[in-house]
Design a protein around this motif. Structure first.
Motif, PDB file in Angstrom:
ATOM      1  N   UNK A 173       0.834  -1.217   0.000  1.00 17.05           N
ATOM      2  CA  UNK A 173       0.000   0.000   0.000  1.00 17.05           C
ATOM      3  C   UNK A 173       0.864   1.260   0.000  1.00 17.05           C
ATOM      4  N   UNK A 174       1.959   1.244   0.761  1.00 14.37           N
ATOM      5  CA  UNK A 174       2.802   2.434   0.874  1.00 14.37           C
ATOM      6  C   UNK A 174       3.734   2.612  -0.325  1.00 14.37           C
ATOM      7  N   UNK A 175       4.230   1.481  -0.890  1.00 16.65           N
ATOM      8  CA  UNK A 175       5.254   1.574  -1.927  1.00 16.65           C
ATOM      9  C   UNK A 175       4.735   1.318  -3.342  1.00 16.65           C
ATOM     10  N   UNK A 176       3.770   0.425  -3.490  1.00 12.59           N
ATOM     11  CA  UNK A 176       3.248   0.088  -4.815  1.00 12.59           C
ATOM     12  C   UNK A 176       1.732  -0.116  -4.754  1.00 12.59           C
ATOM     13  N   UNK A 177       0.975   0.928  -4.425  1.00  5.00           N
ATOM     14  CA  UNK A 177      -0.480   0.763  -4.306  1.00  5.00           C
ATOM     15  C   UNK A 177      -1.132   0.298  -5.601  1.00  5.00           C
ATOM     16  N   UNK A 178      -0.477   0.524  -6.743  1.00  5.86           N
ATOM     17  CA  UNK A 178      -1.038   0.089  -8.023  1.00  5.86           C
ATOM     18  C   UNK A 178      -1.208  -1.427  -8.084  1.00  5.86           C
ATOM     19  N   UNK A 179      -0.371  -2.161  -7.347  1.00  3.80           N
ATOM     20  CA  UNK A 179      -0.475  -3.622  -7.367  1.00  3.80           C
ATOM     21  C   UNK A 179      -1.771  -4.100  -6.709  1.00  3.80           C
ATOM     22  N   UNK A 180      -2.213  -3.389  -5.678  1.00  2.00           N
ATOM     23  CA  UNK A 180      -3.415  -3.800  -4.959  1.00  2.00           C
ATOM     24  C   UNK A 180      -4.656  -3.678  -5.829  1.00  2.00           C
ATOM     25  N   UNK A 181      -4.621  -2.760  -6.798  1.00  2.00           N
ATOM     26  CA  UNK A 181      -5.784  -2.570  -7.665  1.00  2.00           C
ATOM     27  C   UNK A 181      -6.073  -3.814  -8.494  1.00  2.00           C
ATOM     28  N   UNK A 182      -5.070  -4.687  -8.668  1.00  2.00           N
ATOM     29  CA  UNK A 182      -5.226  -5.889  -9.490  1.00  2.00           C
ATOM     30  C   UNK A 182      -5.426  -7.149  -8.649  1.00  2.00           C
ATOM     31  N   UNK A 183      -5.505  -6.988  -7.330  1.00  2.00           N
ATOM     32  CA  UNK A 183      -5.544  -8.162  -6.459  1.00  2.00           C
ATOM     33  C   UNK A 183      -6.960  -8.503  -6.025  1.00  2.00           C
ATOM     34  N   UNK A 184      -7.261  -9.795  -6.014  1.00  2.00           N
ATOM     35  CA  UNK A 184      -8.513 -10.278  -5.432  1.00  2.00           C
ATOM     36  C   UNK A 184      -8.217 -10.670  -3.989  1.00  2.00           C
ATOM     37  N   UNK A 185      -8.804  -9.963  -3.049  1.00  2.83           N
ATOM     38  CA  UNK A 185      -8.471 -10.139  -1.633  1.00  2.83           C
ATOM     39  C   UNK A 185      -9.148 -11.377  -1.049  1.00  2.83           C
ATOM     40  N   UNK A 186      -8.393 -12.062  -0.183  1.00  7.07           N
ATOM     41  CA  UNK A 186      -8.944 -13.198   0.554  1.00  7.07           C
ATOM     42  C   UNK A 186      -9.768 -12.681   1.728  1.00  7.07           C
TER      43      UNK A 186
END
Length: 263
Positions: free
Chosen positions: A216-229
């Motif tokens: 979240x702090x360093x690469x928030x763009x990655x979270x936009x593509x993640x399906x959360x458990x």
């Protein structure tokens, strides 16, 4: 897997393959490597592999004849080889691409030099083009090494633990969690108590939350593509609860006290 490299500096790879994960993969038979000297396929006594560009301009361009002959020779060893040109014009290399390439049985990595290669080589024998980033290097050898190391890590048995590859940064769109080792206290900073507790379930939860925070702090763009458990959604909800409490506290104190406004 079989890696074949086409380069005017094949000895660069011989040293690279002699260390670390790649060496262990070669010794265990997981990986086979061949460094192809492009100059062997030159047809003149000076072993020329480059010439001046048509239309003028600075620098030299790699000749099509030696490159095409070298690549076709490599493909004769393994007809199913996928031929990849290391090029700033290629697709930007990512972890999902590394996983895609790890399913191949043989890869030919072509290392350009100078101003590039004759375009007719691309039309004749290149299957794909890969870039390791938007910057310029002298040649394709270092990018080829980057691709090889990334791919070899994903081959079954190449690492000491399958968990190692699965938990690396960029797998599943998360950066790796914070890591610590001995001593427990270094320059007055202590390792988080949870990591010393021996409670594996709590440690696993801490590592997941650490991974999410760093992403979240360093690469928030990655979270936009993640399906959360479900566990990750619970972590996000706990963050939201803490943020709501900060906002409520701000409202009680008055916005001016937090924004630096003068009364």
């Amino acid at each position: 897997m079989h890696f074949m490299t086409v380069s005017i500096f094949p000895s660069l790879f011989e040293g690279f393959w002699n260390y670390g994960i790649l060496r262990r993969a070669i010794e265990s038979g997981i990986l086979h490597t061949t460094a192809i000297d492009l100059r062997r396929f030159a047809t003149d006594k000076h072993m020329t592999t480059d010439d001046r560009p048509y239309g003028g301009g600075p620098g030299m361009v790699m000749k099509p004849g030696p490159l095409v002959d070298a690549i076709r020779w490599a493909k004769s060893i393994s007809e199913r080889s996928r031929c990849i040109l290391m090029s700033p014009q290629g697709r930007v290399f990512t972890q999902p691409m590394a996983r895609e390439l790890s399913a191949e049985s043989s890869l030919i990595l072509v290392c350009g030099r100078y101003e590039g290669i004759d375009e007719r080589v691309v039309h004749a024998v290149i299957d794909d083009e890969i870039s390791i980033g938007d910057y310029i290097l002298t040649g394709g050898e270092i990018p080829a090494m980057v691709v090889m190391e990334s791919v070899v890590r994903l081959l079954p048995g190449a690492l000491g633990s399958e968990y190692s590859a699965a938990s690396d940064s960029f797998e599943n769109h998360l950066l790796e969690h914070a890591q610590y080792t001995r001593p427990a206290i270094f320059e007055n900073e202590q390792v988080p108590d949870i990591l010393l507790s021996g409670h594996h379930q709590k440690i696993s939860h801490w590592q997941l939350e650490s991974s999410m925070i760093r992403t979240f702090l360093k690469r928030p763009d990655l979270l936009a593509e993640r399906r959360f458990s479900a566990e990750e959604i619970d972590i996000l909800k706990s963050w939201r609860k803490q943020l709501d409490s900060f906002i409520d506290r701000s409202d009680i104190l008055g916005a001016g006290s937090l924004s630096g406004q003068k009364s």
